[in-house]
Design a protein around this motif. Sequence first.
Motif, mmCIF file in Angstrom:
data_model
loop_
_atom_site.group_PDB
_atom_site.id
_atom_site.type_symbol
_atom_site.label_atom_id
_atom_site.label_comp_id
_atom_site.label_asym_id
_atom_site.label_seq_id
_atom_site.Cartn_x
_atom_site.Cartn_y
_atom_site.Cartn_z
ATOM 1 N N PHE A 52 0.913 -1.212 -0.009
ATOM 2 C CA PHE A 52 0.041 0.029 0.098
ATOM 3 C C PHE A 52 0.804 1.149 0.009
ATOM 4 C CE2 PHE A 52 -1.957 3.336 2.622
ATOM 5 C CZ PHE A 52 -2.829 3.793 1.874
ATOM 6 N N MET A 53 2.053 1.269 0.803
ATOM 7 C CA MET A 53 2.956 2.420 0.917
ATOM 8 C C MET A 53 3.457 2.645 -0.359
ATOM 9 S SD MET A 53 4.604 1.881 4.536
ATOM 10 C CE MET A 53 5.380 3.557 4.734
ATOM 11 N N LEU A 54 4.027 1.608 -1.171
ATOM 12 C CA LEU A 54 4.414 1.725 -2.362
ATOM 13 C C LEU A 54 3.345 2.423 -3.465
ATOM 14 C CD1 LEU A 54 6.636 -1.268 -2.928
ATOM 15 C CD2 LEU A 54 7.488 1.127 -2.652
ATOM 16 N N GLY A 55 2.211 2.115 -3.375
ATOM 17 C CA GLY A 55 1.172 2.642 -4.103
ATOM 18 C C GLY A 55 0.933 4.177 -3.845
ATOM 19 N N LEU A 56 1.048 4.285 -2.375
ATOM 20 C CA LEU A 56 0.815 5.816 -2.235
ATOM 21 C C LEU A 56 1.993 6.617 -2.559
ATOM 22 C CD1 LEU A 56 -0.727 7.641 -0.429
ATOM 23 C CD2 LEU A 56 0.644 7.138 1.536
ATOM 24 N N ALA A 57 3.281 6.105 -2.700
ATOM 25 C CA ALA A 57 4.447 6.832 -2.946
ATOM 26 C C ALA A 57 4.151 7.012 -4.713
ATOM 27 C CB ALA A 57 5.670 5.951 -2.803
ATOM 28 N N ALA A 58 3.718 6.130 -5.408
ATOM 29 C CA ALA A 58 3.424 6.282 -6.767
ATOM 30 C C ALA A 58 2.357 7.289 -6.831
ATOM 31 C CB ALA A 58 3.059 5.148 -7.477
ATOM 32 N N ALA A 59 1.135 7.319 -6.141
ATOM 33 C CA ALA A 59 0.313 8.453 -6.329
ATOM 34 C C ALA A 59 0.773 9.867 -5.894
ATOM 35 C CB ALA A 59 -0.971 7.857 -5.283
ATOM 36 N N ILE A 60 1.597 9.958 -4.867
ATOM 37 C CA ILE A 60 2.251 11.039 -4.650
ATOM 38 C C ILE A 60 3.271 11.701 -5.800
ATOM 39 C CG2 ILE A 60 3.406 12.651 -2.808
ATOM 40 C CD1 ILE A 60 2.549 10.471 -0.699
ATOM 41 N N TYR A 61 3.971 10.893 -6.203
ATOM 42 C CA TYR A 61 4.818 11.151 -7.156
ATOM 43 C C TYR A 61 4.186 11.741 -8.273
ATOM 44 C CZ TYR A 61 8.895 11.227 -10.062
ATOM 45 O OH TYR A 61 9.916 11.562 -11.023
ATOM 46 N N SER A 62 3.041 11.234 -8.603
ATOM 47 C CA SER A 62 2.535 11.706 -9.901
ATOM 48 C C SER A 62 1.881 13.036 -9.825
ATOM 49 C CB SER A 62 1.290 10.676 -10.250
ATOM 50 O OG SER A 62 0.414 10.825 -9.383
ATOM 51 N N ILE A 77 -5.457 16.040 1.914
ATOM 52 C CA ILE A 77 -6.330 15.965 2.894
ATOM 53 C C ILE A 77 -6.165 14.443 3.408
ATOM 54 C CG2 ILE A 77 -8.734 15.775 3.784
ATOM 55 C CD1 ILE A 77 -9.308 18.328 1.789
ATOM 56 N N GLY A 78 -6.187 13.354 2.613
ATOM 57 C CA GLY A 78 -6.000 12.066 3.016
ATOM 58 C C GLY A 78 -4.543 11.621 3.685
ATOM 59 N N ASN A 79 -3.720 12.290 3.103
ATOM 60 C CA ASN A 79 -2.513 12.103 3.758
ATOM 61 C C ASN A 79 -2.397 12.834 5.322
ATOM 62 O OD1 ASN A 79 -0.423 10.482 2.095
ATOM 63 N ND2 ASN A 79 -1.368 11.639 0.614
ATOM 64 N N GLY A 80 -2.899 13.983 4.968
ATOM 65 C CA GLY A 80 -2.734 14.680 6.328
ATOM 66 C C GLY A 80 -3.568 13.845 7.608
#
Length: 135
Positions: A52-62, A77-80
Motif C-alpha cells: 500500500f505504501m508503495l502505491g501511495l508513493a506512486a500516487a504522490i509522485y504523480s 487531505i487524505g495524507n494529512g
Amino acid sequence: MKVDYRSTSLSHCFASALGGLLLLIYPNLAFSLLEIEVSPSITLFARLTGAFMLGLAAAIYSTKDYSGENVPLPLVIGNGTIDFVLVGICTHATVVGTINSWGYVLAVLFLLNALSWMFILMQFSQNRKIVSNLG
C-alpha cells in the motif's frame, strides 16, 4: 512560512517508498526496532501495508508538478488525516507498552508530516482567496 508542494510531495513520496520497501522486503527489521513479537500473520499484514505504501508513493509522485490551485486536495487531505491518526496510534501504543520508546519518534515524524500537509492546505486556501478576489 511558504512550503513548496513539489518538495513536500517528493519527500513524502521517498519516505513512503522507503518504508514500503522495508515492510515488503524485511518487515522483521521494523518489528525488532519496535520490540514487537513477530508472527506469520503480522509479517503478512506488514507486507500488505508495504505494498500500500508503495502505491501511495506512486500516487504522490504523480502529483509532484502541481502547485497553486492545482494541488490535489483529496490526496493532501487524505495524507494529512492518515498522519494525524498515526500520531495518536503510535503515542497510544507506546504509552500502553505495545511498542518501545521508538513509538514516540514515529509519532513526532508523523506529526511533522501532518503539519507539512496542513501548511500546503493553508497555502492552497490563500491562493484560492487571492484568485477569487482578483476575479
